[in-house]
Design a protein around this motif. Structure first.
Motif, mmCIF file in Angstrom:
data_model
loop_
_atom_site.group_PDB
_atom_site.id
_atom_site.type_symbol
_atom_site.label_atom_id
_atom_site.label_comp_id
_atom_site.label_asym_id
_atom_site.label_seq_id
_atom_site.Cartn_x
_atom_site.Cartn_y
_atom_site.Cartn_z
ATOM 1 N N ASP A 71 0.829 -1.211 0.000
ATOM 2 C CA ASP A 71 0.000 0.000 0.000
ATOM 3 C C ASP A 71 0.862 1.259 0.000
ATOM 4 O O ASP A 71 0.561 2.230 -0.681
ATOM 5 C CB ASP A 71 -0.937 0.016 1.211
ATOM 6 C CG ASP A 71 -2.010 -1.064 1.135
ATOM 7 O OD1 ASP A 71 -2.240 -1.602 0.035
ATOM 8 O OD2 ASP A 71 -2.586 -1.377 2.204
ATOM 9 N N GLU A 80 2.259 1.718 -3.448
ATOM 10 C CA GLU A 80 1.214 2.230 -4.344
ATOM 11 C C GLU A 80 0.961 3.714 -4.079
ATOM 12 O O GLU A 80 0.766 4.487 -5.010
ATOM 13 C CB GLU A 80 -0.069 1.427 -4.176
ATOM 14 C CG GLU A 80 0.019 0.039 -4.768
ATOM 15 C CD GLU A 80 -1.206 -0.815 -4.483
ATOM 16 O OE1 GLU A 80 -2.131 -0.347 -3.758
ATOM 17 O OE2 GLU A 80 -1.229 -1.958 -4.953
ATOM 18 N N ALA A 81 0.984 4.110 -2.816
ATOM 19 C CA ALA A 81 0.772 5.513 -2.476
ATOM 20 C C ALA A 81 1.907 6.390 -2.997
ATOM 21 O O ALA A 81 1.721 7.566 -3.279
ATOM 22 C CB ALA A 81 0.633 5.672 -0.969
#
Length: 140
Positions: free
Chosen positions: A118, A121-122
């Motif tokens: 995550d 992805e951020a």
């Protein structure tokens, strides 16, 4: 002539330690000498060591009895040849085991594989650069 009653010095040290658990060997020897029990600080230290060894042995035996047998691995938990090859490629790509350990430490610090993915992805990292498995099953 009256016979002197024999004194158990070890028991005298144990009794003193019950009432004064933090007492040092010299203090114990001085107190017992005042009571008429001739004992040196080194003898007291030896007695204390034997008492502590017995206590430690009891604790170790208790802990050994409390240890549970490790569960059998799950049927799908074996490492495949493909996984070994992928790991070798990862090690080579990252530049050695030291960098792999750094990456694993970072993943652990972040909170696991899913949170690490995550975070990547951020940060807008392209999908092909993220070769992180979907599961959180990395053993630490």
């Amino acid at each position: 002539m009256a016979k002197k009653q024999k004194v158990n010095k070890t028991q005298a040290v144990r009794d003193y330690l019950k009432t004064h658990p933090k007492a040092m060997s010299g203090e114990i020897a001085a107190a017992l000498n005042k009571q008429g029990i001739k004992i040196t600080p080194s003898h007291v230290a030896n007695i204390k060591t034997q008492i502590n060894k017995a206590r430690t042995a009891k604790k170790a035996a208790k802990q050994q009895a409390a240890v549970e047998v490790a569960p059998e691995p799950k049927p799908g938990a074996t490492v495949t040849l493909e996984q070994v090859k992928a790991t070798a490629l990862l090690v080579k790509t990252l530049g050695g085991y030291g960098h792999v350990n750094e990456l694993l430490g970072l993943i652990k610090e972040v909170g696991g594989v899913k949170k690490f993915k995550d975070l990547l992805e951020a940060m807008s990292v392209p999908e092909e650069a993220m070769s992180v498995p979907e599961t959180d099953a990395i053993p630490f």
